[in-house]
Design a protein around this motif. Structure first.
Motif, mmCIF file in Angstrom:
data_model
loop_
_atom_site.group_PDB
_atom_site.id
_atom_site.type_symbol
_atom_site.label_atom_id
_atom_site.label_comp_id
_atom_site.label_asym_id
_atom_site.label_seq_id
_atom_site.Cartn_x
_atom_site.Cartn_y
_atom_site.Cartn_z
ATOM 1 N N ILE A 268 0.870 -1.177 0.000
ATOM 2 C CA ILE A 268 0.000 0.000 0.000
ATOM 3 C C ILE A 268 0.907 1.228 0.000
ATOM 4 O O ILE A 268 1.633 1.476 0.956
ATOM 5 N N CYS A 339 2.543 -1.521 4.423
ATOM 6 C CA CYS A 339 1.917 -0.209 4.327
ATOM 7 C C CYS A 339 3.000 0.858 4.437
ATOM 8 O O CYS A 339 3.677 0.964 5.465
ATOM 9 N N CYS A 340 3.137 1.664 3.397
ATOM 10 C CA CYS A 340 4.169 2.708 3.372
ATOM 11 C C CYS A 340 3.628 4.064 3.810
ATOM 12 O O CYS A 340 4.378 5.043 3.839
ATOM 13 N N ASN A 351 -7.488 3.546 0.864
ATOM 14 C CA ASN A 351 -6.337 2.740 1.281
ATOM 15 C C ASN A 351 -6.363 2.479 2.786
ATOM 16 O O ASN A 351 -5.852 1.458 3.253
ATOM 17 N N LYS A 352 -6.961 3.398 3.542
ATOM 18 C CA LYS A 352 -7.115 3.168 4.985
ATOM 19 C C LYS A 352 -8.081 2.008 5.219
ATOM 20 O O LYS A 352 -7.854 1.150 6.082
ATOM 21 N N LEU A 355 -6.224 -1.164 4.508
ATOM 22 C CA LEU A 355 -5.353 -1.559 5.612
ATOM 23 C C LEU A 355 -6.164 -2.220 6.730
ATOM 24 O O LEU A 355 -5.754 -3.245 7.298
ATOM 25 N N ILE A 365 1.416 -7.694 8.648
ATOM 26 C CA ILE A 365 1.508 -6.310 8.187
ATOM 27 C C ILE A 365 2.808 -5.677 8.663
ATOM 28 O O ILE A 365 3.176 -5.797 9.833
ATOM 29 N N TYR A 367 5.149 -1.931 8.523
ATOM 30 C CA TYR A 367 5.040 -0.504 8.279
ATOM 31 C C TYR A 367 6.389 0.116 7.911
ATOM 32 O O TYR A 367 6.577 1.312 7.973
#
Length: 374
Positions: A268, A339-340, A351-352, A355, A365, A367
């Motif tokens: 993401i 997730c970037c 995109n939230k 996630l 996941i 980060y």
């Protein structure tokens, strides 16, 4: 500024002996114009330039310099109009950099090559323009290849030509020097009206510093035109026969090919934050999917080149429920989601939701850029 035609070729055939390397080349170079030859190694760019300078005899065709056939001009007359910087290294003994640059004034001096005060000023100005004044008294044989290139360019400038011919002028230079040298060349063209013909391997720089491009391939000028016409669609990939990767003409960047195989990782990203992750995964040979990215996002070209799949949204549109669902279906098949993003706005709040879905699916996941997720 008038647009006087300073260099002209018609049906020029260049090569070695009777072997034609580039056939039927016709172009004109006007005052203040920068013309750049590009094309794959061995296509004949240097052969064309050496033919124009007379180092190689033309097999057929015509070359005119400042309105006169180059065959009708003496070597001294040519030297007053045409200045040359080739890739060939020169051997010197006990000559300083100032001595080398001073040889650019020889077409204007007497038989003994004695420089007057005006000649000396031109030499020092040329060295200042190329930012090598401190090398004036240095032994030419004891400086770096990059510094030598700058000295030879200063020599060409000191010659005060109408036409400047350069074969790969940025060879051996670091990126700072490359930009500096090409900026100097651009300044010479704009302020002094010098016409420039050069060859370059750095396509991004050719795109930014050229007025016209000649694309040499298959013994001919495949295309001639301004950068905005040459650098579009898939033409550059065709010109260089790129198979292992891709070239983005808009950004002037080359990318390796995406890893192949089953997709088990979803990234993401957005706003450029995903690019380092894409590169890390590609280098590790990990096939991955990316999304949801707007088609005008700065990292979209990199994602398209490096990922096995990109879930996209139209530019300037909120992420749709349909595209969220598409991305969810991909994530269901993945073991890892990276997730970037550390913030979500109005346009990418989808995109939230993506996630949150990954978290509900108990997907692993991360980060941050994983050091190695093999």
């Amino acid at each position: 500024m008038s647009e006087q035609k300073l260099l002209y070729t018609k049906s020029l055939c260049a090569g070695y002996g009777k072997k034609i390397v580039v056939n039927e080349l016709s172009f004109e170079l006007k005052q203040g114009q920068i013309l750049t030859l590009i094309g794959p190694n061995g296509a004949g760019k240097s052969t064309v330039l050496k033919t124009i300078t007379g180092q190689l005899s033309a097999i057929s065709g015509n070359i005119s310099l400042c309105g006169k056939s180059i065959d009708s001009l003496s070597e001294k007359d040519i030297s007053k109009q045409l200045s040359i910087l080739l890739t060939d290294k020169i051997s010197t003994e006990r000559m300083t950099c100032g001595d080398i640059v001073s040889t650019g004034r020889y077409p204007y001096t007497g038989r003994f090559g004695i420089l007057d005060e005006n000649d000396k000023k031109i030499v020092k100005d040329a060295m200042a323009m190329t930012d090598i004044s401190e090398l004036y008294d240095r032994d030419f044989s004891r400086i770096s290849d990059g510094q030598r290139q700058c000295v030879m360019l200063a020599r060409a400038i000191a010659q005060e030509p109408s036409v400047l011919l350069l074969d790969e002028p940025t060879s051996f230079l670091d990126i700072g020097r490359k930009l500096q040298i090409l900026t100097v060349i651009r300044k010479l063209a704009a302020e002094r009206g010098i016409a420039v013909i050069q060859s370059l391997h750095e396509l991004d720089l050719a795109q930014k510093f050229s007025d016209t491009l000649i694309c040499i391939k298959d013994k001919r000028a495949d295309r001639i035109g301004p950068p905005e016409e040459i650098f579009k669609s898939d033409y550059i990939s065709e010109l260089y026969d790129i198979k292992d990767g891709s070239y983005n003409a808009l950004y002037g960047t080359a990318e390796p090919a995406a890893a192949k195989g089953d997709i088990k990782t979803f990234v993401i990203g957005g706003s450029g934050k995903g690019i380092p992750v894409y590169r890390r995964l590609q280098k590790q040979g990990i096939p991955f999917a990316a999304g949801i990215l707007h088609e005008n996002d700065v990292e979209y070209p990199a994602a398209k080149a490096l990922s096995a799949l990109v879930v996209t949204e139209k530019a300037f549109e909120p992420i749709s429920a349909e595209n969220i669902d598409r991305a969810k279906q991909v994530i269901k098949k993945c073991n890892t989601v990276i997730c970037c993003l550390d913030a979500f706005g109005t346009m990418n709040k989808g995109n939230k939701a993506l996630l949150s879905f990954a978290e509900e699916e108990n997907t692993d996941i991360s980060y941050q850029i994983p050091p190695n997720i093999l």
